[in-house]
Scaffold this motif. Structure first.
Motif, PDB file in Angstrom:
ATOM      1  N   THR A 144      67.310  57.824   8.250  1.00 57.88           N
ATOM      2  CA  THR A 144      67.408  56.423   8.649  1.00 57.88           C
ATOM      3  C   THR A 144      68.639  55.784   8.032  1.00 57.88           C
ATOM      4  O   THR A 144      68.835  55.822   6.818  1.00 57.88           O
ATOM      5  CB  THR A 144      66.155  55.654   8.217  1.00 57.88           C
ATOM      6  OG1 THR A 144      65.019  56.177   8.923  1.00 57.88           O
ATOM      7  CG2 THR A 144      66.292  54.166   8.504  1.00 57.88           C
ATOM      8  N   LEU A 159      67.705  62.582  18.572  1.00 61.07           N
ATOM      9  CA  LEU A 159      68.544  61.550  19.164  1.00 61.07           C
ATOM     10  C   LEU A 159      69.929  62.138  19.371  1.00 61.07           C
ATOM     11  O   LEU A 159      70.347  63.029  18.627  1.00 61.07           O
ATOM     12  CB  LEU A 159      68.646  60.307  18.279  1.00 61.07           C
ATOM     13  CG  LEU A 159      67.470  59.343  18.219  1.00 61.07           C
ATOM     14  CD1 LEU A 159      67.734  58.278  17.146  1.00 61.07           C
ATOM     15  CD2 LEU A 159      67.208  58.696  19.559  1.00 61.07           C
ATOM     16  N   ARG A 194      77.270  57.730   7.734  1.00 60.05           N
ATOM     17  CA  ARG A 194      76.069  56.897   7.787  1.00 60.05           C
ATOM     18  C   ARG A 194      75.912  56.139   6.477  1.00 60.05           C
ATOM     19  O   ARG A 194      76.403  56.560   5.432  1.00 60.05           O
ATOM     20  CB  ARG A 194      74.823  57.731   8.071  1.00 60.05           C
ATOM     21  CG  ARG A 194      74.420  58.688   6.954  1.00 60.05           C
ATOM     22  CD  ARG A 194      73.239  59.550   7.402  1.00 60.05           C
ATOM     23  NE  ARG A 194      72.816  60.474   6.354  1.00 60.05           N
ATOM     24  CZ  ARG A 194      71.920  61.438   6.529  1.00 60.05           C
ATOM     25  NH1 ARG A 194      71.345  61.610   7.723  1.00 60.05           N
ATOM     26  NH2 ARG A 194      71.594  62.239   5.532  1.00 60.05           N
ATOM     27  N   SER A 206      64.904  54.148  17.558  1.00 55.89           N
ATOM     28  CA  SER A 206      63.786  54.521  16.692  1.00 55.89           C
ATOM     29  C   SER A 206      63.133  55.788  17.211  1.00 55.89           C
ATOM     30  O   SER A 206      62.925  55.937  18.422  1.00 55.89           O
ATOM     31  CB  SER A 206      62.763  53.384  16.637  1.00 55.89           C
ATOM     32  OG  SER A 206      63.312  52.239  16.034  1.00 55.89           O
ATOM     33  N   LEU A 220      64.636  65.197  13.011  1.00 56.29           N
ATOM     34  CA  LEU A 220      64.971  64.025  12.204  1.00 56.29           C
ATOM     35  C   LEU A 220      63.917  63.751  11.147  1.00 56.29           C
ATOM     36  O   LEU A 220      62.714  63.972  11.358  1.00 56.29           O
ATOM     37  CB  LEU A 220      65.153  62.809  13.107  1.00 56.29           C
ATOM     38  CG  LEU A 220      66.509  62.786  13.836  1.00 56.29           C
ATOM     39  CD1 LEU A 220      66.470  61.850  15.040  1.00 56.29           C
ATOM     40  CD2 LEU A 220      67.608  62.387  12.880  1.00 56.29           C
ATOM     41  N   TYR A 252      74.744  54.520  11.608  1.00 55.04           N
ATOM     42  CA  TYR A 252      75.689  55.610  11.826  1.00 55.04           C
ATOM     43  C   TYR A 252      76.990  55.055  12.408  1.00 55.04           C
ATOM     44  O   TYR A 252      76.961  54.307  13.390  1.00 55.04           O
ATOM     45  CB  TYR A 252      75.075  56.655  12.756  1.00 55.04           C
ATOM     46  CG  TYR A 252      74.053  57.518  12.070  1.00 55.04           C
ATOM     47  CD1 TYR A 252      72.819  57.004  11.675  1.00 55.04           C
ATOM     48  CD2 TYR A 252      74.314  58.855  11.771  1.00 55.04           C
ATOM     49  CE1 TYR A 252      71.878  57.784  11.017  1.00 55.04           C
ATOM     50  CE2 TYR A 252      73.393  59.648  11.116  1.00 55.04           C
ATOM     51  CZ  TYR A 252      72.179  59.106  10.744  1.00 55.04           C
ATOM     52  OH  TYR A 252      71.251  59.893  10.082  1.00 55.04           O
ATOM     53  N   GLY A 271      71.700  55.115  19.436  1.00 53.67           N
ATOM     54  CA  GLY A 271      70.789  54.918  18.317  1.00 53.67           C
ATOM     55  C   GLY A 271      69.450  54.386  18.785  1.00 53.67           C
ATOM     56  O   GLY A 271      69.267  54.027  19.947  1.00 53.67           O
ATOM     57  N   VAL A 280      69.907  54.003  13.402  1.00 50.71           N
ATOM     58  CA  VAL A 280      68.943  55.078  13.626  1.00 50.71           C
ATOM     59  C   VAL A 280      67.798  54.890  12.649  1.00 50.71           C
ATOM     60  O   VAL A 280      68.024  54.813  11.436  1.00 50.71           O
ATOM     61  CB  VAL A 280      69.592  56.463  13.437  1.00 50.71           C
ATOM     62  CG1 VAL A 280      68.535  57.562  13.457  1.00 50.71           C
ATOM     63  CG2 VAL A 280      70.646  56.707  14.501  1.00 50.71           C
ATOM     64  N   LEU A 317      73.761  60.674  19.552  1.00 47.07           N
ATOM     65  CA  LEU A 317      74.707  59.562  19.451  1.00 47.07           C
ATOM     66  C   LEU A 317      75.986  59.918  20.197  1.00 47.07           C
ATOM     67  O   LEU A 317      76.415  61.071  20.214  1.00 47.07           O
ATOM     68  CB  LEU A 317      75.025  59.264  17.994  1.00 47.07           C
ATOM     69  CG  LEU A 317      73.853  58.972  17.063  1.00 47.07           C
ATOM     70  CD1 LEU A 317      74.368  58.620  15.676  1.00 47.07           C
ATOM     71  CD2 LEU A 317      72.957  57.888  17.608  1.00 47.07           C
TER      72      LEU A 317
END
Length: 119
Positions: free
Chosen positions: A90, A18, A38, A11, A85, A93, A9, A115, A20
């Motif tokens: 946001t 991203l 999430r 920003s 994204l 997760y 995770g 995230v 995970l």
């Protein structure tokens, strides 16, 4: 002792990506369905993506075409590749493992990874 440990995770700016990861221990990973959920602030937890023990996948409509879930049974790890994204992605997760074995349900959760999608 069962452990599900999420990582990856962070920003990212809108349009970014991203990946995970969720490493499982203490379970027979190959018999479990693996899920990513999430939870955004003030909202209910929602199922984002699933991969069954035989590799079938399913996605929430909001992430179809952008997220890809996969698993590596040799590494006891499930992944969530998140592309394109959006700020509405946001959330925290969570990795989840579940199965039904010998007429008993087993359900385990990770601690979650944040995230944040923001410019």
């Amino acid at each position: 002792q069962v452990q599900l440990v999420e990582s990856g995770g962070g920003s990212v700016q809108p349009g970014g990506s991203l990946r995970l990861s969720c490493a499982a221990s203490g379970i027979i990973f190959s018999i479990y369905a693996m899920n990513w959920h999430r939870q955004a602030p003030g909202k209910q937890r929602e199922l984002v993506a699933s991969v069954t023990n035989v590799g079938s996948t399913n996605y929430a409509d909001s992430v179809k075409g952008r997220f890809t879930v996969s698993r590596d049974n040799a590494k006891n790890t499930v992944y969530l590749q998140m592309n394109s994204l959006k700020p509405e992605d946001t959330a925290v997760y969570y990795c989840n493992a579940n199965t039904r074995w010998s007429m008993r349900d087993y359900d385990y959760w990770g601690q979650g990874t944040q995230v944040t999608v923001s410019s």
